[in-house]
Write a protein that holds these residues in place. Structure first.
Motif, mmCIF file in Angstrom:
data_model
loop_
_atom_site.group_PDB
_atom_site.id
_atom_site.type_symbol
_atom_site.label_atom_id
_atom_site.label_comp_id
_atom_site.label_asym_id
_atom_site.label_seq_id
_atom_site.Cartn_x
_atom_site.Cartn_y
_atom_site.Cartn_z
ATOM 1 N N ARG A 415 0.826 -1.217 0.000
ATOM 2 C CA ARG A 415 0.000 0.000 0.000
ATOM 3 C C ARG A 415 0.854 1.259 0.000
ATOM 4 O O ARG A 415 1.552 1.544 0.967
ATOM 5 C CB ARG A 415 -0.904 0.026 1.248
ATOM 6 C CG ARG A 415 -1.960 -1.044 1.259
ATOM 7 C CD ARG A 415 -3.002 -0.804 0.196
ATOM 8 N NE ARG A 415 -3.923 0.241 0.568
ATOM 9 C CZ ARG A 415 -5.222 0.195 0.353
ATOM 10 N NH1 ARG A 415 -5.751 -0.865 -0.231
ATOM 11 N NH2 ARG A 415 -5.995 1.196 0.701
ATOM 12 N N TRP A 416 0.745 2.012 -1.093
ATOM 13 C CA TRP A 416 1.504 3.259 -1.163
ATOM 14 C C TRP A 416 1.143 4.190 -0.010
ATOM 15 O O TRP A 416 2.021 4.802 0.601
ATOM 16 C CB TRP A 416 1.219 3.985 -2.475
ATOM 17 C CG TRP A 416 1.774 3.314 -3.693
ATOM 18 C CD1 TRP A 416 1.083 2.758 -4.716
ATOM 19 C CD2 TRP A 416 3.167 3.125 -4.010
ATOM 20 N NE1 TRP A 416 1.928 2.223 -5.648
ATOM 21 C CE2 TRP A 416 3.208 2.435 -5.253
ATOM 22 C CE3 TRP A 416 4.358 3.462 -3.375
ATOM 23 C CZ2 TRP A 416 4.425 2.082 -5.856
ATOM 24 C CZ3 TRP A 416 5.553 3.117 -3.985
ATOM 25 C CH2 TRP A 416 5.576 2.441 -5.206
ATOM 26 N N ASP A 417 -0.146 4.310 0.273
ATOM 27 C CA ASP A 417 -0.603 5.234 1.323
ATOM 28 C C ASP A 417 0.122 4.982 2.639
ATOM 29 O O ASP A 417 0.498 5.911 3.353
ATOM 30 C CB ASP A 417 -2.109 5.079 1.560
ATOM 31 C CG ASP A 417 -2.906 5.405 0.319
ATOM 32 O OD1 ASP A 417 -2.286 5.916 -0.638
ATOM 33 O OD2 ASP A 417 -4.119 5.145 0.308
ATOM 34 N N ASP A 418 0.283 3.703 2.957
ATOM 35 C CA ASP A 418 0.913 3.356 4.222
ATOM 36 C C ASP A 418 2.365 3.811 4.285
ATOM 37 O O ASP A 418 2.861 4.235 5.324
ATOM 38 C CB ASP A 418 0.856 1.839 4.450
ATOM 39 C CG ASP A 418 -0.521 1.387 4.917
ATOM 40 O OD1 ASP A 418 -1.462 2.180 4.780
ATOM 41 O OD2 ASP A 418 -0.642 0.249 5.408
ATOM 42 N N ILE A 419 3.036 3.721 3.143
ATOM 43 C CA ILE A 419 4.454 4.096 3.145
ATOM 44 C C ILE A 419 4.594 5.599 3.276
ATOM 45 O O ILE A 419 5.435 6.115 3.997
ATOM 46 C CB ILE A 419 5.165 3.640 1.849
ATOM 47 C CG1 ILE A 419 4.893 2.170 1.618
ATOM 48 C CG2 ILE A 419 6.650 3.901 1.952
ATOM 49 C CD1 ILE A 419 5.484 1.661 0.328
ATOM 50 N N ILE A 420 3.731 6.336 2.573
ATOM 51 C CA ILE A 420 3.758 7.788 2.647
ATOM 52 C C ILE A 420 3.497 8.238 4.086
ATOM 53 O O ILE A 420 4.162 9.115 4.625
ATOM 54 C CB ILE A 420 2.721 8.400 1.677
ATOM 55 C CG1 ILE A 420 3.186 8.147 0.244
ATOM 56 C CG2 ILE A 420 2.556 9.888 1.918
ATOM 57 C CD1 ILE A 420 2.096 8.239 -0.787
#
Length: 424
Positions: A415-420
């Motif tokens: 999940r990109w959101d989680d990394i951001i």
DNA sequence: TCTGGGGTCCTAGGACCC
DNA sequence: TCTGGGGTCCTAGGACCC
């Protein structure tokens, strides 16, 4: 020759890969409702934290030793698992993925090589590609490979790789292994064996075959033969289709309202349908169950369950959801304090076989409902792209019954959101 | 106050068939 | 009191696995 590759403390190791500050710090991972300890790093094991222990019972210990505690993050563990398996698949001609953190490799064609050296190469490569530490056990049968792996894990001098090739190596390994540590020998059988003075794997290998067959049946007889060095469990290269699929959860708090139970059952039913479609299967039986806490002495206990056959095999979310709701009505008792519910589909047939199992009476099947099928396809495609729950049926409702997951780490690899979020 | 989730296989026994 | 032989299918329960 078989190799068993098993990840060390898999869930705890996954958390560590993306969080270097956890290096050398004790780490534990909790079960779905943040209830029990289901994974521990070596440091946590050394503190005496037991597998399956309720978290609230060892809370003081966790606090005292500054243990890093995580909710289970299956999105992360599942993805890390497939990375490990892909790496292993590149290192052997055949691989059997046995569980989320273990795989058997076919080592037959490596017989002329130095197997210990190759085992080290496997370890190094998996570590380099994924960050996950593994141990390798090799032997002429799967059961012996399991024993070899266990020795590799327990004894540092093996440096993570144990090969049992000669009769002598196998003999000493069996003598050092207790019956309860043999793959396939659980608590009940251990008790029975010990009561009959069969205490080590060597004892079991040498026990009279007729006695083993009589008390441990076919499964036990097979274990004995495997311990003696004759392979009777083969590599299973393709995972067979599931025979049953279950979605169940303990609730984050007690549920008394009928409406909330409805939401939970609807959510689980829809999940089962999604899993069915992913398997390319159809189910013909449906089971719904609801339960009160088995631990709470102050409340009345209740376990309600009902099974019914579906009009015809299906994987349609709306059909399964409606059927599950109807069955819930049959088992719901007002005034109970529910702690868990679940939906199980079984009587599973492959999608292609459907035409041969048409019901005699359902006319509509002769004109399958193409519209509903399309809806399911579109829903699956949207959820695949934008994440689970992006679109759902209205009856599915993430209500207040939702399990607790207060210490969830980021879904670092999916999940990109989680990394951001982590970056911020 | 707080206790996981998801599976498999095997056996025995009952109901049923001819 | 006597009452065959050979099957299948289904379910419940018990054991095991991770």
């Amino acid at each position: 020759m078989f190799a068993l590759v098993d990840c060390n403390n898999f869930y705890a190791s996954c958390e560590r890969v993306f969080n270097p500050a956890l290096h050398l710090r004790p780490v534990v991972v909790l079960s779905n409702n943040d209830g029990c300890i289901i994974a521990r790093s070596e440091e946590a094991k050394a503190l005496g934290i037991q597998m399956g222990m309720p978290e609230f019972k060892c809370r003081p210990l966790l606090k005292q030793h500054d243990v890093a505690v995580f909710s289970s993050n299956y999105a992360l563990y599942g993805d890390m698992s497939s990375r490990v398996m892909m790496t292993l698949a590149s290192l052997a001609p055949e691989i059997e993925v046995y569980s989320i953190d273990e795989a058997f490799l076919d080592m037959t064609s490596f017989a002329r090589f130095d197997l210990t050296k190759y085992g080290r190469l496997i370890r190094r490569t998996v570590r380099q590609h994924t960050g996950i530490p593994v141990c390798v056990g090799m032997a002429p049968t799967k059961t012996l490979a399991k024993i070899a792996n266990r020795l590799a894990k327990k004894n540092p001098h093996y440096q993570g790789v144990c090969v049992l090739a000669t009769a002598e190596e196998i003999r000493t390994a069996l003598e050092r292994t207790k019956v309860e540590d043999i793959w396939g020998i659980g608590r009940q059988w251990s008790k029975l064996l010990q009561a009959n003075r069969i205490e080590s794997a060597a004892d079991l290998a040498a026990a009279p075959a007729a006695w083993v067959k009589k008390h441990l049946h076919l499964v036990g007889a097979r274990i004995q033969v495997e311990l003696q060095g004759t392979s009777c469990l083969t590599m299973e290269l393709v995972r067979p289709a599931k025979q049953s699929i279950c979605t169940s959860r303990s609730f984050g708090r007690s549920v008394t309202l009928h409406e909330e139970l409805q939401q939970a059952v609807a959510t689980f039913a829809a999940r089962c349908a999604v899993k069915l479609r992913k398997e390319n299967s159809l189910a013909s039986l449906l089971t719904v169950f609801i339960a009160t806490s088995p631990f709470d002495e102050s409340c009345k206990r209740y376990w309600g369950t009902r099974t019914a056959s579906l009009p015809s095999p299906t994987s349609d979310s709306m059909t399964i959801l409606r059927a599950a709701q109807t069955m819930l009505e049959g088992i719901f008792r007002a005034g109970m304090s529910y702690k868990k519910a679940g939906v199980l589909v079984s009587g599973i047939v492959p999608k292609e076989a459907r035409s041969t199992t048409l019901s005699l009476f359902a006319e509509e099947e002769l004109l399958p409902n193409e519209r509903d099928k399309k809806i399911m396809q579109v829903m699956d495609a949207i959820n695949q792209r934008y994440g689970r729950g992006a679109v759902r049926l209205a009856a599915e409702n993430p209500g207040s019954w939702k399990p607790q997951q207060e210490r969830l780490s980021a879904r670092y690899t999916t999940r990109w959101d989680d990394i951001i979020e982590v970056k911020g």
